[in-house]
Design a protein around this motif. Sequence first.
Motif, short mmCIF file in Angstrom:
data_model
loop_
_atom_site.label_atom_id
_atom_site.label_comp_id
_atom_site.label_asym_id
_atom_site.label_seq_id
_atom_site.Cartn_x
_atom_site.Cartn_y
_atom_site.Cartn_z
N ARG A 1 15.79 98.63 114.15
CA ARG A 1 15.79 99.73 113.19
C ARG A 1 15.13 100.92 113.88
O ARG A 1 13.92 100.94 114.06
CB ARG A 1 15.01 99.37 111.93
CG ARG A 1 15.57 98.23 111.09
CD ARG A 1 14.71 98.10 109.84
NE ARG A 1 15.06 96.95 109.02
CZ ARG A 1 14.47 95.76 109.09
NH1 ARG A 1 13.49 95.57 109.97
NH2 ARG A 1 14.86 94.78 108.30
N VAL B 1 18.90 104.58 111.97
CA VAL B 1 18.90 104.33 110.53
C VAL B 1 18.42 105.55 109.76
O VAL B 1 18.60 105.62 108.54
CB VAL B 1 18.04 103.10 110.17
CG1 VAL B 1 18.59 101.85 110.82
CG2 VAL B 1 16.58 103.30 110.56
N ALA C 1 13.20 102.77 106.14
CA ALA C 1 13.89 102.09 107.24
C ALA C 1 13.52 100.60 107.28
O ALA C 1 14.39 99.75 107.51
CB ALA C 1 13.53 102.75 108.57
N ASP D 1 15.53 98.71 104.85
CA ASP D 1 16.98 98.93 104.96
C ASP D 1 17.52 99.80 103.82
O ASP D 1 18.62 99.57 103.32
CB ASP D 1 17.73 97.59 105.01
CG ASP D 1 17.41 96.81 106.26
OD1 ASP D 1 17.31 97.43 107.34
OD2 ASP D 1 17.25 95.58 106.18
#
Length: 237
Positions: free
Chosen positions: A86, A108, A127, A130
């Motif tokens: 990420r 991301v 981040a 998600d």
Amino acid sequence: MGTDPVAGVTDGRRVGVAIVDDHPVVIEGVRAWLSAEPRLSVLATGDDPDAVLRAAPDADVLLLDLRLHGRMALDKLAELSAAGRRVVVYSEHSDPQTMLAALDAGAVAFLAKHEGREHCVATVLAAASDRPYVPPALAGAIVGDPRPDRPALSDKEREALLLWFQSMSKASVARRMRISEHTVKQYVDRARIKYTRAGRPAATKAALLARAIEDGLVRPEEIGIYRSQASHDRPTP
């Protein structure tokens, strides 16, 4: 009180962050910002992504300066993203083309260096869980830019995208739209195909979100880390 949006990803532990920048003063400033947030822990810092990740292989989020030692690190960004990292790009280059190039390479999120602690912390937390977060520079750079190659999305495709951007869980989108998860996936895939046919591919969630904001299909204020009721759902791929 709502559920902590990062708890499902980190099982209640603090989010581990690695910072890569070739300016020590920037590293120290960002470290201070993140260390003041009890949900975050800075695990390693440095000017070499590989060395930093060797020191902190379990970092949940990598905060990466896009320009290292005089060179743009888009290739390295793509490599890290392809490896499942990420990566939040943290850069002084905040023009729309650079932002979209970073998102297309797999970042991301994109955070401009002139943005403050609040947006830095929010972007990293988003981040880690998600979930998307749209800081002001990203929104201001790409919002409302009319293009002749803007794809035409149906109302259902736009609704599915908006809910997906808010929750990052196709299962939760399916429940809210009262359709199957397979249908949600079809709506998202159709949007991707339309952008590809328009010559503006969006392979990642972050890139697709940027395209949708750019075309006025989604407003930045509709996307947030805490606002959606779906933030109580555990994120799933």
